[in-house]
Each structure stands twice: as C-alpha cells, then as structure tokens.
Design a protein around this motif. Sequence first.
Motif, PDB file in Angstrom:
ATOM      1  N   ILE A  24       0.835  -1.194   0.000  1.00  0.00           N
ATOM      2  CA  ILE A  24       0.000   0.000   0.000  1.00  0.00           C
ATOM      3  C   ILE A  24       0.874   1.249   0.000  1.00  0.00           C
ATOM      4  O   ILE A  24       2.014   1.225   0.462  1.00  0.00           O
ATOM      5  N   VAL A  25       0.331   2.316  -0.539  1.00  0.00           N
ATOM      6  CA  VAL A  25       1.032   3.603  -0.521  1.00  0.00           C
ATOM      7  C   VAL A  25       0.128   4.614   0.163  1.00  0.00           C
ATOM      8  O   VAL A  25      -1.084   4.622  -0.042  1.00  0.00           O
ATOM      9  N   THR A  26       0.738   5.410   1.012  1.00  0.00           N
ATOM     10  CA  THR A  26       0.015   6.459   1.716  1.00  0.00           C
ATOM     11  C   THR A  26       0.699   7.781   1.415  1.00  0.00           C
ATOM     12  O   THR A  26       1.925   7.874   1.454  1.00  0.00           O
ATOM     13  N   ASN A  27      -0.078   8.782   1.089  1.00  0.00           N
ATOM     14  CA  ASN A  27       0.453  10.128   0.916  1.00  0.00           C
ATOM     15  C   ASN A  27       0.422  10.796   2.280  1.00  0.00           C
ATOM     16  O   ASN A  27      -0.638  10.964   2.870  1.00  0.00           O
ATOM     17  N   LYS A  28       1.602  11.141   2.767  1.00  0.00           N
ATOM     18  CA  LYS A  28       1.739  11.691   4.106  1.00  0.00           C
ATOM     19  C   LYS A  28       2.315  13.098   4.008  1.00  0.00           C
ATOM     20  O   LYS A  28       3.290  13.327   3.294  1.00  0.00           O
ATOM     21  N   THR A  29       1.719  14.029   4.724  1.00  0.00           N
ATOM     22  CA  THR A  29       2.221  15.397   4.739  1.00  0.00           C
ATOM     23  C   THR A  29       3.209  15.555   5.887  1.00  0.00           C
ATOM     24  O   THR A  29       2.880  15.278   7.038  1.00  0.00           O
ATOM     25  N   ILE A  30       4.427  15.973   5.534  1.00  0.00           N
ATOM     26  CA  ILE A  30       5.485  16.175   6.522  1.00  0.00           C
ATOM     27  C   ILE A  30       5.880  17.647   6.490  1.00  0.00           C
ATOM     28  O   ILE A  30       6.184  18.192   5.427  1.00  0.00           O
ATOM     29  N   GLU A  31       5.871  18.248   7.670  1.00  0.00           N
ATOM     30  CA  GLU A  31       6.217  19.661   7.772  1.00  0.00           C
ATOM     31  C   GLU A  31       7.594  19.908   7.163  1.00  0.00           C
ATOM     32  O   GLU A  31       8.523  19.131   7.356  1.00  0.00           O
ATOM     33  N   ASP A  32       7.739  20.962   6.420  1.00  0.00           N
ATOM     34  CA  ASP A  32       8.966  21.383   5.735  1.00  0.00           C
ATOM     35  C   ASP A  32       9.310  20.536   4.513  1.00  0.00           C
ATOM     36  O   ASP A  32      10.272  20.833   3.819  1.00  0.00           O
ATOM     37  N   PHE A  33       8.580  19.438   4.249  1.00  0.00           N
ATOM     38  CA  PHE A  33       8.846  18.614   3.070  1.00  0.00           C
ATOM     39  C   PHE A  33       7.638  18.516   2.154  1.00  0.00           C
ATOM     40  O   PHE A  33       7.763  18.138   1.001  1.00  0.00           O
ATOM     41  N   GLY A  34       6.466  18.772   2.686  1.00  0.00           N
ATOM     42  CA  GLY A  34       5.249  18.650   1.895  1.00  0.00           C
ATOM     43  C   GLY A  34       4.744  17.221   1.877  1.00  0.00           C
ATOM     44  O   GLY A  34       4.960  16.453   2.807  1.00  0.00           O
ATOM     45  N   GLU A  35       4.106  16.853   0.784  1.00  0.00           N
ATOM     46  CA  GLU A  35       3.512  15.524   0.675  1.00  0.00           C
ATOM     47  C   GLU A  35       4.544  14.513   0.192  1.00  0.00           C
ATOM     48  O   GLU A  35       5.236  14.738  -0.795  1.00  0.00           O
ATOM     49  N   VAL A  36       4.636  13.389   0.900  1.00  0.00           N
ATOM     50  CA  VAL A  36       5.605  12.335   0.607  1.00  0.00           C
ATOM     51  C   VAL A  36       4.853  11.010   0.512  1.00  0.00           C
ATOM     52  O   VAL A  36       3.944  10.748   1.297  1.00  0.00           O
ATOM     53  N   LYS A  37       5.239  10.165  -0.438  1.00  0.00           N
ATOM     54  CA  LYS A  37       4.667   8.823  -0.532  1.00  0.00           C
ATOM     55  C   LYS A  37       5.442   7.900   0.397  1.00  0.00           C
ATOM     56  O   LYS A  37       6.669   7.846   0.341  1.00  0.00           O
ATOM     57  N   VAL A  38       4.717   7.175   1.242  1.00  0.00           N
ATOM     58  CA  VAL A  38       5.320   6.164   2.107  1.00  0.00           C
ATOM     59  C   VAL A  38       4.597   4.847   1.849  1.00  0.00           C
ATOM     60  O   VAL A  38       3.420   4.827   1.498  1.00  0.00           O
ATOM     61  N   TYR A  39       5.333   3.747   2.014  1.00  0.00           N
ATOM     62  CA  TYR A  39       4.821   2.438   1.640  1.00  0.00           C
ATOM     63  C   TYR A  39       4.666   1.553   2.864  1.00  0.00           C
ATOM     64  O   TYR A  39       5.458   1.617   3.801  1.00  0.00           O
ATOM     65  N   GLY A  40       3.644   0.720   2.828  1.00  0.00           N
ATOM     66  CA  GLY A  40       3.366  -0.203   3.910  1.00  0.00           C
ATOM     67  C   GLY A  40       2.862  -1.522   3.355  1.00  0.00           C
ATOM     68  O   GLY A  40       2.771  -1.714   2.140  1.00  0.00           O
ATOM     69  N   ILE A  41       2.523  -2.421   4.263  1.00  0.00           N
ATOM     70  CA  ILE A  41       2.070  -3.762   3.886  1.00  0.00           C
ATOM     71  C   ILE A  41       0.880  -4.133   4.752  1.00  0.00           C
ATOM     72  O   ILE A  41       0.835  -3.818   5.940  1.00  0.00           O
ATOM     73  N   GLU A  42      -0.061  -4.833   4.139  1.00  0.00           N
ATOM     74  CA  GLU A  42      -1.131  -5.448   4.912  1.00  0.00           C
ATOM     75  C   GLU A  42      -1.225  -6.911   4.511  1.00  0.00           C
ATOM     76  O   GLU A  42      -0.923  -7.276   3.377  1.00  0.00           O
ATOM     77  N   ILE A  43      -1.607  -7.736   5.483  1.00  0.00           N
ATOM     78  CA  ILE A  43      -1.848  -9.157   5.234  1.00  0.00           C
ATOM     79  C   ILE A  43      -3.277  -9.445   5.665  1.00  0.00           C
ATOM     80  O   ILE A  43      -3.681  -9.113   6.783  1.00  0.00           O
ATOM     81  N   CYS A  44      -4.021 -10.067   4.763  1.00  0.00           N
ATOM     82  CA  CYS A  44      -5.415 -10.399   5.029  1.00  0.00           C
ATOM     83  C   CYS A  44      -5.592 -11.910   4.953  1.00  0.00           C
ATOM     84  O   CYS A  44      -4.983 -12.573   4.121  1.00  0.00           O
ATOM     85  N   ALA A  45      -6.438 -12.420   5.814  1.00  0.00           N
ATOM     86  CA  ALA A  45      -6.847 -13.823   5.788  1.00  0.00           C
ATOM     87  C   ALA A  45      -8.338 -13.841   6.102  1.00  0.00           C
ATOM     88  O   ALA A  45      -8.924 -12.803   6.410  1.00  0.00           O
TER      89      ALA A  45
END
Length: 90
Positions: A24-45
């Motif tokens: 998954i990708v999340t658009n995260k707003t970081i002060e002094d950098f603006g919007e940054v893409k960060v990546y994560g993982i989910e596992i579903c069963a």
Amino acid sequence: MSTSILLKTHSSDISEGVYQYNLIVTNKTIEDFGEVKVYGIEICADDMYERVDDISSNANIVVQLLRILEDNNCSPLHLKDVVEDFLENL
C-alpha cells in the motif's frame, strides 16, 4: 491528511488458509517537506488482518519485504515483529 492506495496483491495458499499480501502507498504530509509517498504492507486472511503503514519511503525496500513475507507464508499475527526485525537489519 493521508490517503491509502492498494498497489499490488499477492496470495499464498497454505494449509491454514489463504493469505493475501498487499503493498500500500500512503500520501503523508510532513512539515517542511510537503507531501511524501510512504509504503506499507497489509496481510489479510479469512479471520485475520494486520497492517503496517509507513514502513519506508523507498518502494523497493518494502517490495523486498513483501516478497520475504510471501515466500515464508507469514501470518498476519507476525507482521509487526517481522517488519521490526527487517528494519533493524537494513
């Protein structure tokens, strides 16, 4: 503000059921950098779900981890521990 988008899905059939591994990708707003893409993982069963957001801003690192999880049929129960160990060993 953040939004999440499913990028990739992998499924693994095991005796306990089917696990679905999602990058998954999340658009995260970081002060002094603006919007940054960060990546994560989910596992579903069928009866379990776990998600770890903001593992890294480097998609290649998170894809590498996703492949390790899938190759080892990692359960949602162990996702957080495996992510923590993986990041400590980078």
